[in-house]
Design an enzyme around this catalytic site. Sequence first.
Site, mmCIF file in Angstrom:
data_model
loop_
_atom_site.group_PDB
_atom_site.id
_atom_site.type_symbol
_atom_site.label_atom_id
_atom_site.label_comp_id
_atom_site.label_asym_id
_atom_site.label_seq_id
_atom_site.Cartn_x
_atom_site.Cartn_y
_atom_site.Cartn_z
ATOM 1 N N CYS A 1 3.134 -9.175 0.615
ATOM 2 C CA CYS A 1 4.421 -9.358 -0.110
ATOM 3 C C CYS A 1 4.994 -10.415 0.177
ATOM 4 C CB CYS A 1 5.332 -8.266 0.566
ATOM 5 S SG CYS A 1 7.016 -8.442 -0.162
ATOM 6 N N GLY B 1 4.347 -3.164 -0.912
ATOM 7 C CA GLY B 1 4.214 -4.831 -0.995
ATOM 8 C C GLY B 1 4.922 -5.279 -2.395
ATOM 9 N N ASP C 1 4.481 8.882 -1.082
ATOM 10 C CA ASP C 1 4.746 7.396 -0.773
ATOM 11 C C ASP C 1 5.240 7.268 0.687
ATOM 12 O OD1 ASP C 1 4.896 4.872 -1.089
ATOM 13 O OD2 ASP C 1 6.869 4.918 -2.001
#
Length: 428
Positions: A24, A74, A284
């Site tokens: 990121c 990211g 997630d």
Amino acid sequence: MSNGCLNTEHRNISVMWKTVSEDCNLACDYCYYSTCGGKPGRKINRIESPILEKFIREYMEKSHGAATFAWQGGEPLLAGLDFFEEVVTLQAKHAPKHTMISNTLQTNGTLINDKWATFFKTYNFLIGVSLDGPKEIHDARRVDSLGQGSFDRVMRGIEHLRAHQVDFNILTVVHKGNVGKAAEMMRFFEAEGFNYVQFLPCMDFRSQQINHPGVYDITPEEYGNFLCEAFDYWYKEGEPRSSIRFFDEMLNIYVNREAGLCIHRATCPQTIILEQNGDAFPCDFFIHPDWKVGNVATHSIDEILDHPLFDKFLKMKPTLPEPCTTCDWKKLCHGGCPRNRKWGTDLATSEVDYFCESYKQIYSYADERMKKLGDTTRGRLFEQNVERYYKGKWPERNDPCPCGSGRKYKQCCNDLGLTPKPRSLTVR
């Protein structure tokens, strides 16, 4: 349900891919996934082509007319435009005829330029942009590796999306810096024309360290007060100003529909979460070796969905703590998110969701107005659909309700007391 007995052929399966793993270009201090500190390496860790094609081919074989892909990070745009051009090419190559393909992408917005926006429009991507509010609020925590705020870059990215008429929504993290400013936030969204907004309460944890309890940035009372203040602004005397995901999900229940967001559903959805290297997980928030259910490079989709851990995960949400089983608001949250509950070692028991009191606060606060709005919305949908799809014919008691809820008319809009409108006569 035992391993190997799941019917995977007719599941509504969606996929979320961590496109570049943790890479990121921002270093937001509350990020639950990326740990690179806004300094991705020279070589971006993006999905390898053989893994990408194998999965897309297998997924399309199970699409049954609809295929849903979500791309996250990211920062997924670090994968490059050529990567996503490969994605849409492979989707088209392997999709059966007449398949509806949807792509959503969550981005911090700083890398969006004219070329990206053109691509998103061409292939109908729905874009989620992370934005925490006005400049002074956003820039306090959404910074790059040098500590510089990202607000201006995000807004430039949004302008590119608007210039190409790309559909987008806003994802806002609610934290200490904005939790007491709901009305100010709502005015900002309205002034900027951001009509689709989702709130995410801030929690400091790493999904890669699932056994470590999260540290919550805001209290349940603070989040409850935020939601109540935001609701007052949103409701607008029964004519909502915009789409706020939390309130939309509430309204779904009041119009006899099922909530769409996983937190508010009775069970967690069947979603395959994929790391950049193909490792698969059921959620997630549960990206940890203890919850790995396979790897799409070496396992089929059936093998992943049949993994005992997937079944174990899906049983967590319905395994409600005792207070939830008799709660007046159970139909609205179904116990909240499993990630926000403290679990016993055997996953057979848990405490209530950390934000339980927040939910109770907003549900009770908004109930009467939501009932009124729900009845109004049902009535509008009913009358519109009677004219549009039923040519003015009124339903029988056991017919599907024209409002679209999926219920029988006698169990749905029959309680509204609607009556057929007189049909005008045409003199010939």
